[in-house]
Enzyme design. Structure first.
Site, PDB file in Angstrom:
ATOM      1  N   THR A 132      50.895  40.547  78.813  1.00 61.06           N
ATOM      2  CA  THR A 132      50.215  39.842  77.729  1.00 61.06           C
ATOM      3  C   THR A 132      50.624  38.385  77.661  1.00 61.06           C
ATOM      4  O   THR A 132      51.732  38.017  78.082  1.00 61.06           O
ATOM      5  CB  THR A 132      50.540  40.521  76.380  1.00 61.06           C
ATOM      6  OG1 THR A 132      50.031  39.731  75.301  1.00 61.06           O
ATOM      7  CG2 THR A 132      52.046  40.654  76.176  1.00 61.06           C
ATOM      8  N   ASP A 133      49.757  37.555  77.101  1.00 67.26           N
ATOM      9  CA  ASP A 133      50.111  36.143  76.868  1.00 67.26           C
ATOM     10  C   ASP A 133      51.129  35.986  75.754  1.00 67.26           C
ATOM     11  O   ASP A 133      51.758  34.924  75.615  1.00 67.26           O
ATOM     12  CB  ASP A 133      48.868  35.307  76.568  1.00 67.26           C
ATOM     13  CG  ASP A 133      48.082  35.769  75.336  1.00 67.26           C
ATOM     14  OD1 ASP A 133      48.469  36.772  74.700  1.00 67.26           O
ATOM     15  OD2 ASP A 133      47.065  35.121  75.019  1.00 67.26           O
ATOM     16  N   GLU A 134      51.359  37.027  74.966  1.00 70.42           N
ATOM     17  CA  GLU A 134      52.268  36.913  73.827  1.00 70.42           C
ATOM     18  C   GLU A 134      53.719  36.697  74.245  1.00 70.42           C
ATOM     19  O   GLU A 134      54.544  36.259  73.436  1.00 70.42           O
ATOM     20  CB  GLU A 134      52.137  38.136  72.911  1.00 70.42           C
ATOM     21  CG  GLU A 134      50.756  38.264  72.306  1.00 70.42           C
ATOM     22  CD  GLU A 134      50.676  39.273  71.188  1.00 70.42           C
ATOM     23  OE1 GLU A 134      51.646  39.385  70.406  1.00 70.42           O
ATOM     24  OE2 GLU A 134      49.644  39.968  71.094  1.00 70.42           O
ATOM     25  N   TYR A 158      57.155  43.573  69.823  1.00 73.93           N
ATOM     26  CA  TYR A 158      56.198  43.901  70.887  1.00 73.93           C
ATOM     27  C   TYR A 158      56.301  42.927  72.042  1.00 73.93           C
ATOM     28  O   TYR A 158      56.489  43.318  73.201  1.00 73.93           O
ATOM     29  CB  TYR A 158      54.771  43.920  70.338  1.00 73.93           C
ATOM     30  CG  TYR A 158      53.730  43.807  71.431  1.00 73.93           C
ATOM     31  CD1 TYR A 158      53.652  44.757  72.444  1.00 73.93           C
ATOM     32  CD2 TYR A 158      52.832  42.737  71.462  1.00 73.93           C
ATOM     33  CE1 TYR A 158      52.712  44.642  73.470  1.00 73.93           C
ATOM     34  CE2 TYR A 158      51.890  42.623  72.472  1.00 73.93           C
ATOM     35  CZ  TYR A 158      51.832  43.573  73.472  1.00 73.93           C
ATOM     36  OH  TYR A 158      50.911  43.454  74.476  1.00 73.93           O
ATOM     37  N   LYS A 162      57.564  43.451  75.995  1.00 75.87           N
ATOM     38  CA  LYS A 162      56.738  43.160  77.163  1.00 75.87           C
ATOM     39  C   LYS A 162      57.400  42.101  78.041  1.00 75.87           C
ATOM     40  O   LYS A 162      57.327  42.171  79.276  1.00 75.87           O
ATOM     41  CB  LYS A 162      55.350  42.709  76.737  1.00 75.87           C
ATOM     42  CG  LYS A 162      54.470  43.824  76.205  1.00 75.87           C
ATOM     43  CD  LYS A 162      54.226  44.924  77.226  1.00 75.87           C
ATOM     44  CE  LYS A 162      53.300  44.486  78.348  1.00 75.87           C
ATOM     45  NZ  LYS A 162      53.008  45.608  79.293  1.00 75.87           N
TER      46      LYS A 162
END
Length: 363
Positions: A132-134, A158, A162
């Site tokens: 993810t870009d997060e 989260y 990741k």
């Protein structure tokens, strides 16, 4: 054949469906079937000899070892993850267990399997990790979009979990030589998305005449990627990507959460002009923001376009129109998921937020 983990979830099931149509390889699909895993997503593959489903956990090393030894896949595509920021705030341990420990266990078994291969089988094998870009943190309005060299700065349990899984994948390539690929995508939307995420949640609530909860001031910005475009990009990375590399996958569609909600409402007004809920935008309710809510994500997807020739086919407008239409046309699927754990979660996450100011929902 290939082994897909998390292939009954939103992105994973779309990938499996697309793969069966567009590729020759068979798929062994391993999914734990948590709340977001849904066998109804795969109903069209029932009886298809090229799709085998196995219920199980990527952390179950004996099971993973058995699947690898029995089916001898040429690639593993790892979608398996807990993926909702709000849930990670309420129960971070689940995210550490699946996203960090689970990925570690999966990597260990894949490494052992890869070391049994020889010649062309070994050199052709790939482990593709979907992220993810997060993991990159939050951007200010004037900041350049995330690139593959942006330092990691995760801000939620989260995204931290990741980020940890991404680092493990990188380490297994550099330490052991495992031929890995990592993709970091922006916010996905499209068919089969569990209605806890922004767009699916807004469609479901609006069609039921329920409030549309928007966090904070509504100006949190996300880049939006249609799930079909994401699946196409993963296939390209798997086929052409350079091992050890990271590829950012984005839609070039930065929108504030409030803009997204208003666009969904306008489409519902167009498709269902005679319902009692028109205008649907009247259902928007601003609620208390979530802790540590990242302000802006944006993806620089020039590397995958330059090196591999991929770019998204859907604009935000065309992709969102397809998405709203799909949810309206698949009411049985929606009714099936919008019960049980979903209702409990909505009560848990939003009941104590009422009365806040304005906002950006569930993203």
């Amino acid at each position: 054949m290939i082994l897909v983990t998390g292939g009954a979830g939103f992105i994973g099931s779309n990938f499996v469906l697309d793969w069966i149509v567009g590729e020759a390889d068979s798929v062994v699909n391993l999914d734990k079937l948590t709340y977001a895993g849904n066998m109804n997503n795969l109903a069209s593959l029932q009886g298809n000899a090229r799709h085998s489903f196995v219920q199980g956990d990527i952390g179950d090393r004996a099971l993973v070892q058995q699947l690898l030894a029995t089916h001898r896949p040429r690639a593993v595509v790892n979608f398996a993850a807990e993926s909702h920021v709000d849930r990670s705030i309420h129960a971070p341990g689940d995210f550490i267990q699946t996203n960090v420990v689970g990925t570690f266990n999966l990597l260990e078994e894949v490494r052992a399997y890869w070391n049994t291969l020889a010649g062309d089988e070994k050199s052709a094998f790939r482990f593709l990790h979907v992220s993810t870009d997060e993991v990159y943190g939050s951007l200010n309005a004037q900041d350049a979009p995330f690139s593959e060299t942006t330092p990691y700065a995760p801000n939620s349990p989260y995204s931290a979990s990741k980020a940890a899984s991404d680092h493990l994948v990188r380490a297994y390539h550099h330490t052991y030589g495992l031929p890995t690929l990592t993709t970091n995508c922006s916010n996905n939307y499209g068919p089969y998305q569990f209605p806890e995420k922004l767009i699916a949640l807004m469609i479901l609530n609006a069609t039921q005449g329920r409030s549309l909860p928007v966090y904070g001031d509504g100006k949190n910005v996300r880049d939006w990627l249609y799930v079909g475009d994401h699946c196409a990009a993963i296939r390209v990375v798997l086929a052409q990507g350079k091992t050890g590399e990271v590829y950012n996958i984005g839609g070039w569609n930065e929108k504030t959460n409030l803009d997204v909600v208003h666009t969904v409402c306008a489409l519902l007004d167009e498709y269902s002009p005679d319902t009692a809920h028109v205008p649907h935008a009247s259902l928007i309710t601003y609620v208390k923001d979530r802790p540590g809510h990242d302000r802006r994500y944006a993806i620089d997807a020039r590397k995958i376009e330059r090196d591999l020739g991929w770019k998204p086919q859907e604009t935000f407008e065309t992709g969102l129109r397809k998405t709203v239409r799909w949810y309206l046309d698949n009411k049985a699927w929606v009714e099936n998921v919008a019960s049980g754990d979903y209702q409990n979660w909505m009560t848990q996450n939003y009941s104590n937020r009422a009365g806040g100011r304005a906002g950006g929902a569930a993203s």
